[in-house]
Enzyme design. Structure first.
Site, PDB file in Angstrom:
ATOM      1  N   HIS A  16       0.785  -1.153  -0.037  1.00 22.01           N
ATOM      2  CA  HIS A  16       0.105   0.093  -0.032  1.00 22.01           C
ATOM      3  C   HIS A  16       1.018   1.189  -0.094  1.00 22.01           C
ATOM      4  CE1 HIS A  16       0.108  -1.831   4.021  1.00 22.01           C
ATOM      5  NE2 HIS A  16       0.703  -0.842   4.475  1.00 22.01           N
TER       6      HIS A  16
ATOM      7  N   ASN B 176       9.611  -7.758  -0.787  1.00 25.18           N
ATOM      8  CA  ASN B 176       8.220  -7.150  -0.099  1.00 25.18           C
ATOM      9  C   ASN B 176       8.791  -5.720  -0.156  1.00 25.18           C
ATOM     10  OD1 ASN B 176       6.226  -6.514   1.662  1.00 25.18           O
ATOM     11  ND2 ASN B 176       7.518  -7.016   3.447  1.00 25.18           N
TER      12      ASN B 176
ATOM     13  N   TYR C 296      12.266  10.065 -12.283  1.00 20.99           N
ATOM     14  CA  TYR C 296      12.158  11.217 -13.121  1.00 20.99           C
ATOM     15  C   TYR C 296      13.240  12.190 -12.594  1.00 20.99           C
ATOM     16  CZ  TYR C 296      10.378  14.396 -16.544  1.00 20.99           C
ATOM     17  OH  TYR C 296      10.195  15.278 -17.651  1.00 20.99           O
TER      18      TYR C 296
ATOM     19  N   SER D 101       9.640   0.401   5.091  1.00 20.85           N
ATOM     20  CA  SER D 101       8.452   1.582   4.818  1.00 20.85           C
ATOM     21  C   SER D 101       9.390   2.918   4.568  1.00 20.85           C
ATOM     22  CB  SER D 101       7.476   1.608   6.024  1.00 20.85           C
ATOM     23  OG  SER D 101       6.753   0.644   6.070  1.00 20.85           O
TER      24      SER D 101
END
Length: 126
Positions: free
Chosen positions: A26, A40, A50, A68
């Site tokens: 997510h 993961n 970019y 994370s």
């Protein structure tokens, strides 16, 4: 996306291959990336692909773990089995089975917040 791979809520995957059994659960952006199997990717992680003119590729090896809130600045290379610490900004290749850690050292300044609030209060009275 290959068999058993997963893209969760609020995930954007663009021009990328997600390997078998890999997960982007997510709140992530994966662009111009080739991801091996068994990877993961932690919440809030992005590939910064970019530079304002050109798009660049990110390669994430099999069985890598991306903590994370990680930014992988392309052209990024994360080796097989590597672990990237949460909150990292990765700008150099992370070798296979290595720990990639790219964050600033935390500094605590005792009393700073109380002093700041005092100054704000003084400014409001003036």
């Amino acid at each position: 996306m290959l068999d058993g791979s997963k893209a969760g809520t609020h995930v954007e995957i663009k021009k990328s291959t997600i390997g078998e059994g890999s997960k982007v659960p997510h709140l992530s952006y994966i662009g111009d990336t080739t991801m091996g199997s068994g990877v993961n990717v932690g919440a809030g992680s992005i590939t910064c692909n970019y530079d304002g003119v050109h798009k660049h590729k990110t390669v994430i090896g099999k069985d890598a773990f991306i903590g994370s809130d990680t930014m992988m600045v392309a052209p990024a290379q994360i080796g097989d089995g590597a672990l990237v610490a949460a909150g990292s900004v990765i700008t150099e290749p992370v070798p296979a089975d290595a720990l990639g850690l790219g964050r600033a050292r935390q500094v605590n300044i005792e009393g700073w917040a109380a002093d700041y609030r005092r100054r704000l209060h003084e400014d409001n009275e003036a």
